[in-house]
Design a protein around this motif. Structure first.
Motif, PDB file in Angstrom:
ATOM      1  N   GLY A  25     -15.711 -13.096  -3.732  1.00 28.80           N
ATOM      2  CA  GLY A  25     -14.821 -14.110  -3.171  1.00 28.80           C
ATOM      3  C   GLY A  25     -14.312 -13.773  -1.782  1.00 28.80           C
ATOM      4  N   THR A  26     -13.492 -14.681  -1.278  1.00 28.02           N
ATOM      5  CA  THR A  26     -12.966 -14.517   0.068  1.00 28.02           C
ATOM      6  C   THR A  26     -11.960 -13.366   0.154  1.00 28.02           C
ATOM      7  OG1 THR A  26     -11.377 -16.217  -0.499  1.00 28.02           O
ATOM      8  CG2 THR A  26     -13.271 -16.911   0.772  1.00 28.02           C
ATOM      9  N   SER A  27     -11.390 -12.944  -0.982  1.00 29.07           N
ATOM     10  CA  SER A  27     -10.392 -11.867  -0.946  1.00 29.07           C
ATOM     11  C   SER A  27     -11.032 -10.510  -0.687  1.00 29.07           C
ATOM     12  CB  SER A  27      -9.611 -11.798  -2.257  1.00 29.07           C
ATOM     13  OG  SER A  27      -9.068 -13.040  -2.565  1.00 29.07           O
ATOM     14  N   LEU A  28     -12.351 -10.410  -0.857  1.00 24.50           N
ATOM     15  CA  LEU A  28     -13.100  -9.169  -0.579  1.00 24.50           C
ATOM     16  C   LEU A  28     -12.610  -7.982  -1.409  1.00 24.50           C
ATOM     17  CD1 LEU A  28     -13.403  -9.401   3.327  1.00 24.50           C
ATOM     18  CD2 LEU A  28     -15.192  -9.807   1.634  1.00 24.50           C
ATOM     19  N   ASP A  29     -12.082  -8.279  -2.606  1.00 22.51           N
ATOM     20  CA  ASP A  29     -11.606  -7.162  -3.436  1.00 22.51           C
ATOM     21  C   ASP A  29     -12.770  -6.448  -4.116  1.00 22.51           C
ATOM     22  OD1 ASP A  29     -11.897  -9.573  -4.773  1.00 22.51           O
ATOM     23  OD2 ASP A  29     -10.311  -9.206  -6.228  1.00 22.51           O
ATOM     24  N   TYR A 224      -1.478 -11.827   5.871  1.00 25.32           N
ATOM     25  CA  TYR A 224      -0.195 -11.371   6.417  1.00 25.32           C
ATOM     26  C   TYR A 224       0.093  -9.933   5.989  1.00 25.32           C
ATOM     27  CZ  TYR A 224       4.469 -11.757   8.396  1.00 25.32           C
ATOM     28  OH  TYR A 224       5.576 -11.573   9.177  1.00 25.32           O
ATOM     29  N   MET A 225      -0.170  -9.641   4.712  1.00 22.83           N
ATOM     30  CA  MET A 225       0.082  -8.279   4.209  1.00 22.83           C
ATOM     31  C   MET A 225      -0.805  -7.268   4.929  1.00 22.83           C
ATOM     32  SD  MET A 225       2.552  -8.464   2.093  1.00 22.83           S
ATOM     33  CE  MET A 225       2.570  -6.813   1.411  1.00 22.83           C
ATOM     34  N   LYS A 226      -2.043  -7.674   5.233  1.00 20.56           N
ATOM     35  CA  LYS A 226      -2.963  -6.763   5.930  1.00 20.56           C
ATOM     36  C   LYS A 226      -2.457  -6.512   7.347  1.00 20.56           C
ATOM     37  CE  LYS A 226      -6.663  -4.341   6.162  1.00 20.56           C
ATOM     38  NZ  LYS A 226      -6.758  -3.140   5.344  1.00 20.56           N
ATOM     39  N   ALA A 227      -2.085  -7.589   8.037  1.00 20.71           N
ATOM     40  CA  ALA A 227      -1.689  -7.467   9.446  1.00 20.71           C
ATOM     41  C   ALA A 227      -0.352  -6.748   9.615  1.00 20.71           C
ATOM     42  CB  ALA A 227      -1.623  -8.856  10.077  1.00 20.71           C
ATOM     43  N   HIS A 228       0.586  -6.942   8.684  1.00 22.84           N
ATOM     44  CA  HIS A 228       1.942  -6.412   8.879  1.00 22.84           C
ATOM     45  C   HIS A 228       2.244  -5.154   8.073  1.00 22.84           C
ATOM     46  CE1 HIS A 228       3.550  -9.809  11.305  1.00 22.84           C
ATOM     47  NE2 HIS A 228       2.455 -10.354  10.813  1.00 22.84           N
ATOM     48  N   PHE A 229       1.499  -4.913   6.981  1.00 22.50           N
ATOM     49  CA  PHE A 229       1.779  -3.735   6.135  1.00 22.50           C
ATOM     50  C   PHE A 229       0.523  -2.893   5.878  1.00 22.50           C
ATOM     51  CE2 PHE A 229       4.895  -7.010   5.010  1.00 22.50           C
ATOM     52  CZ  PHE A 229       6.092  -6.311   4.965  1.00 22.50           C
ATOM     53  N   ASP A 230      -0.610  -3.334   6.425  1.00 23.59           N
ATOM     54  CA  ASP A 230      -1.914  -2.703   6.147  1.00 23.59           C
ATOM     55  C   ASP A 230      -2.165  -2.562   4.641  1.00 23.59           C
ATOM     56  OD1 ASP A 230      -4.408  -1.788   6.832  1.00 23.59           O
ATOM     57  OD2 ASP A 230      -3.770   0.308   7.017  1.00 23.59           O
ATOM     58  N   LEU A 231      -1.790  -3.599   3.898  1.00 19.00           N
ATOM     59  CA  LEU A 231      -2.048  -3.638   2.455  1.00 19.00           C
ATOM     60  C   LEU A 231      -2.973  -4.808   2.139  1.00 19.00           C
ATOM     61  CD1 LEU A 231       1.572  -2.984   1.100  1.00 19.00           C
ATOM     62  CD2 LEU A 231      -0.368  -1.392   1.035  1.00 19.00           C
ATOM     63  N   GLU A 232      -3.723  -4.705   1.039  1.00 13.70           N
ATOM     64  CA  GLU A 232      -4.688  -5.762   0.696  1.00 13.70           C
ATOM     65  C   GLU A 232      -4.012  -7.001   0.116  1.00 13.70           C
ATOM     66  OE1 GLU A 232      -7.951  -5.708   1.411  1.00 13.70           O
ATOM     67  OE2 GLU A 232      -7.694  -3.718   2.290  1.00 13.70           O
ATOM     68  N   MET A 233      -2.849  -6.820  -0.507  1.00 13.43           N
ATOM     69  CA  MET A 233      -2.183  -7.963  -1.163  1.00 13.43           C
ATOM     70  C   MET A 233      -0.698  -7.675  -1.353  1.00 13.43           C
ATOM     71  SD  MET A 233      -2.986  -7.597  -5.230  1.00 13.43           S
ATOM     72  CE  MET A 233      -4.688  -7.059  -5.284  1.00 13.43           C
ATOM     73  N   ASP A 234       0.057  -8.709  -1.695  1.00 16.52           N
ATOM     74  CA  ASP A 234       1.465  -8.558  -2.046  1.00 16.52           C
ATOM     75  C   ASP A 234       1.528  -8.362  -3.564  1.00 16.52           C
ATOM     76  OD1 ASP A 234       4.198  -8.527  -2.080  1.00 16.52           O
ATOM     77  OD2 ASP A 234       4.430 -10.707  -1.835  1.00 16.52           O
ATOM     78  N   ARG A 235       1.257  -7.137  -4.000  1.00 16.20           N
ATOM     79  CA  ARG A 235       1.114  -6.897  -5.429  1.00 16.20           C
ATOM     80  C   ARG A 235       2.373  -7.288  -6.193  1.00 16.20           C
ATOM     81  NH1 ARG A 235      -2.649  -4.607  -8.354  1.00 16.20           N
ATOM     82  NH2 ARG A 235      -3.774  -3.742  -6.580  1.00 16.20           N
ATOM     83  N   ASP A 236       2.183  -8.076  -7.226  1.00 15.73           N
ATOM     84  CA  ASP A 236       3.274  -8.576  -8.088  1.00 15.73           C
ATOM     85  C   ASP A 236       4.369  -9.273  -7.282  1.00 15.73           C
ATOM     86  OD1 ASP A 236       1.804  -7.462 -10.148  1.00 15.73           O
ATOM     87  OD2 ASP A 236       2.927  -5.591 -10.136  1.00 15.73           O
ATOM     88  N   ALA A 237       4.007  -9.777  -6.102  1.00 13.67           N
ATOM     89  CA  ALA A 237       4.940 -10.479  -5.216  1.00 13.67           C
ATOM     90  C   ALA A 237       6.126  -9.602  -4.813  1.00 13.67           C
ATOM     91  CB  ALA A 237       5.415 -11.801  -5.847  1.00 13.67           C
ATOM     92  N   GLY A 238       5.907  -8.282  -4.785  1.00 16.48           N
ATOM     93  CA  GLY A 238       6.989  -7.343  -4.472  1.00 16.48           C
ATOM     94  C   GLY A 238       7.682  -7.660  -3.154  1.00 16.48           C
ATOM     95  N   MET A 295       6.822 -13.954   3.848  1.00 13.49           N
ATOM     96  CA  MET A 295       6.018 -13.859   2.618  1.00 13.49           C
ATOM     97  C   MET A 295       6.561 -14.772   1.519  1.00 13.49           C
ATOM     98  SD  MET A 295       3.285 -12.191   2.836  1.00 13.49           S
ATOM     99  CE  MET A 295       2.910 -12.057   1.085  1.00 13.49           C
ATOM    100  N   ALA A 296       7.883 -14.853   1.397  1.00 13.74           N
ATOM    101  CA  ALA A 296       8.464 -15.761   0.392  1.00 13.74           C
ATOM    102  C   ALA A 296       8.057 -17.204   0.707  1.00 13.74           C
ATOM    103  CB  ALA A 296       9.987 -15.627   0.386  1.00 13.74           C
ATOM    104  N   THR A 297       8.028 -17.531   2.003  1.00 15.26           N
ATOM    105  CA  THR A 297       7.697 -18.901   2.410  1.00 15.26           C
ATOM    106  C   THR A 297       6.204 -19.176   2.206  1.00 15.26           C
ATOM    107  OG1 THR A 297       9.451 -18.684   4.060  1.00 15.26           O
ATOM    108  CG2 THR A 297       7.993 -20.588   4.275  1.00 15.26           C
ATOM    109  N   LEU A 298       5.369 -18.180   2.522  1.00 19.80           N
ATOM    110  CA  LEU A 298       3.922 -18.366   2.306  1.00 19.80           C
ATOM    111  C   LEU A 298       3.619 -18.531   0.815  1.00 19.80           C
ATOM    112  CD1 LEU A 298       2.260 -15.842   4.810  1.00 19.80           C
ATOM    113  CD2 LEU A 298       2.292 -18.345   4.942  1.00 19.80           C
ATOM    114  N   ASN A 299       4.321 -17.759  -0.009  1.00 15.67           N
ATOM    115  CA  ASN A 299       4.124 -17.868  -1.451  1.00 15.67           C
ATOM    116  C   ASN A 299       4.492 -19.282  -1.922  1.00 15.67           C
ATOM    117  OD1 ASN A 299       4.738 -17.591  -4.365  1.00 15.67           O
ATOM    118  ND2 ASN A 299       4.266 -15.434  -4.013  1.00 15.67           N
TER     119      ASN A 299
END
Ligand SMILES: Nc1ncnc2c1ncn2[C@@H]1O[C@H](COP(=O)(O)OP(=O)(O)OP(=O)(O)O)[C@@H](O)[C@H]1O
Ligand SMILES: CC(=O)N[C@H]1[C@@H]2OC[C@@H](O2)[C@@H](O)[C@@H]1O[C@H](C)C(=O)O
Length: 398
Positions: A25-29, A224-238, A295-299
Motif C-alpha cells: 500500500g501507499t503507507s509503505l509499511d 506529517y509524522m515523518k516530516a516533523h518527528f521522523d516517525l512512520e505513524m502516529d501510533r495509537d494517536a499518541g 495532528m489532532a486536526t488532521l485526524n
C-alpha cells in the motif's frame, strides 16, 4: 501446447485454487501476503484465508520508493530500477513466507500482485484532459514469476482503465461477491493511506454496489509524522490525543472540491499531501499551530471526510452497518470518532465478517485473479460505473 499454458488451463478448471494475494500500500509499511483457498468463482465463491503475514520493508526500500512516490518529476533510472527491484523483493518475501509456513511453491496455483502504486493520474485528479486516465503500479510480474516459480497475475488496474474506468477503487468487485447480505446495507470502509468504502446494498434494495475513495485515511498524518518527528505513524494517536482540533484549519481542509463530488470517485496522495496542508494553514492563518494540534486536526479531517461520505449514501437507508478494515482501524481516535458520529449505524471491525481486517485488500486481489482464471464477466457486471472486465496480466515462470 506450451506446458505452462496447459497448466494455466488446468488451474482454471480446478474446483479449488490456492492463490497468494499481495498488497503493497501507499503507507509503505510492508508487503501484505495472504494465502487464500478459493472455491468456485462468481457468486458461489468461497474463500478462506489460510495464512497471512505482513513482511516489513527495509528502510532503504521506503526511502527509494518515497523518492518517486506521487512526484511529478523523478529520476527515470530509479523508476526503471525500482520496477525490477520491487518485483525481485516481493518474490524474495513470498519465498521467505512460504518457507516459514512450510509450504512449497508447487502447492500454490498463482500469485495475484497489486504492485506498488507510484503515481495515480486519472483525469479527474490531474484536471489535464490532454492525457487519458492513467495510473502506475510497479514491481514487475515476470520477475515475481521467475523468482518464485509461480504463475503470477499482476498490474490489475490497467485493464480497468482500458475498459473505461479510473483504475481505482477495485475493491467493489470482490466485496460484492463475498459480502452482500440479505437485509443489511453494508459499508466496507477501508482506512489505508487513502480511505475508501464499498457500498453493498441489501438484497431487498434496488440500489447498485460501488466502491469510492473518500479522502485521506492515514496518509496526511503519516506524512506529517515523518516530516516533523521522523516517525512512520502516529501510533495509537499518541500525538493527536495531546492536541486539540483547530476549527479554522479543519474548515479549510474540508473545503476541497473533491470531497463534495458525487460517488464513485478516486484520489491519492497526489492531492492529499503536506502541500495541501500548508495551503490550508495559510488560508486559516494557522501556520504556527503546535504539532499536536495539527495532528489532532488532521485526524479529525480524515474522520470527517469518511463520516460525511457514509452519511451521504446512508441517508434514508434502514439497517446500515459499517465494517472497518485497514491500518486506520488501529488508530483509536479515528475509530472512536467515526463510531461516535454514526450513532444510527452498526460500526464494527471488519473482523466480524470473518477475515483479518489487515488482510482484506490482499485477499481482494487473490479474488480478482480467481475471477480472471475461472470467472466470467457476468460475475462482475453489477458494479455501478465500473466496467465488467477480468483484470491482471499473466506472467509465466518459464
Ligand atoms: N496502532 C496504530 N495507530 C495508529 N495508526 C496505525 C496503527 N497501526 C496502523 N496504523 C496506520 O495504518 C497505516 C497502514 O495502513 P494500511 O496498511 O491499511 O495502508 P496501506 O495499505 O499502505 O494504504 P492503501 O490501502 O491506501 O494503499 C500505517 O501507516 C498507520 O498510519
Ligand atoms: C491507485 C491506488 O493504488 N489506489 C488504492 C489506494 O489505497 C486505497 C485507495 O487508494 C484505493 O483507491 C486503492 O486501493 C484499493 C485496494 C482499491 O482499489 O479498492
Amino acid at each position: 501446447m506450451n506446458p505452462q499454458i496447459e497448466k494455466l488451463y488446468q488451474i482454471g478448471l480446478k474446483k479449488e485454487r490456492f492463490i497468494i494475494g499481495l498488497m503493497s500500500g501507499t503507507s509503505l509499511d510492508g508487503l501484505d501476503i495472504a494465502l487464500c483457498r478459493i472455491e468456485n468463482a462468481g457468486k458461489t465463491t468461497k474463500i478462506s484465508l489460510e495464512k497471512f503475514i505482513t513482511m516489513d520493508y527495509e528502510e532503504i526500500f521506503r526511502t527509494k520508493v518515497r523518492e518517486i512516490f506521487a512526484k511529478r518529476t523523478i529520476d527515470q533510472q530509479l523508476l526503471s530500477g525500482l520496477n525490477a527491484y520491487i518485483g525481485i523483493t516481493h518474490a524474495n518475501l513470498i519465498n521467505q513466507a512460504l518457507k516459514s509456513w512450510r509450504i512449497s511453491a508447487a502447492e500454490i496455483d498463482c500469485i495475484a500482485s497489486h504492485g506498488q502504486t507510484v503515481y495515480h493520474a486519472p483525469q479527474s485528479l490531474t484536471k489535464d484532459l490532454n492525457w487519458p486516465n492513467s495510473t502506475l503500479q510497479i514491481g514487475d510480474g515476470d520477475h515475481i514469476a521467475m523468482h518464485t516459480g509461480i504463475i503470477t497475475l499482476s498490474d490489475f488496474r490497467q485493464k480497468h482503465i482500458a475498459a473505461g474506468g479510473e483504475g481505482a477503487p477495485l475493491a467493489a468487485y470482490g466485496d460484492y461477491l463475498l459480502f452482500s447480505h440479505p437485509t443489511e446495507n453494508r459499508f466496507l470502509l477501508n482506512i489505508g493511506g487513502i480511505s475508501n468504502f464499498t457500498f453493498i446494498p441489501s438484497h431487498q434494495s434496488q440500489l447498485e454496489a460501488y466502491a469510492t475513495d473518500l479522502g485521506p485515511g492515514n496518509t496526511m498524518m503519516n506524512q506529517y509524522m515523518k516530516a516533523h518527528f521522523d516517525l512512520e505513524m502516529d501510533r495509537d494517536a499518541g500525538t493527536a490525543k495531546k492536541g486539540s482540533v483547530n476549527k479554522d484549519l479543519l474548515e479549510q481542509l474540508l473545503a476541497e472540491e473533491f470531497l463534495a463530488l458525487p460517488f464513485p470517485k478516486t484520489t491519492g496522495p497526489e492531492l492529499f499531501n503536506l502541500t495541501y496542508l500548508k495551503e490550508a494553514q495559510k488560508r486559516s492563518d494557522t501556520v504556527a499551530l503546535p504539532d499536536e494540534d495539527v495532528m489532532a486536526t488532521l485526524n479529525r479531517f480524515s474522520a470527517q471526510a469518511m463520516i460525511n461520505g457514509i452519511r451521504r449514501q446512508a441517508a434514508g437507508l434502514p439497517n446500515v452497518s459499517v465494517y472497518i478494515s485497514g491500518g486506520g482501524l488501529h488508530n483509536p481516535l479515528l475509530f472512536d470518532g467515526i463510531k461516535a458520529s454514526l450513532p444510527d449505524c452498526k460500526v464494527e471491525s471488519f473482523a466480524s465478517l470473518g477475515i483479518d481486517p489487515d488482510a482484506k485488500e490482499a485477499v481482494l486481489f487473490a479474488l480478482l485473479a480467481n475471477e480472471t482464471l475461472a470467472g466470467t464477466r457476468s460475475n462482475v457486471e453489477h458494479i455501478k460505473d465500473s466496467p465488467a472486465v477480468c483484470m491482471g496480466k499473466i506472467s509465466l515462470p518459464e
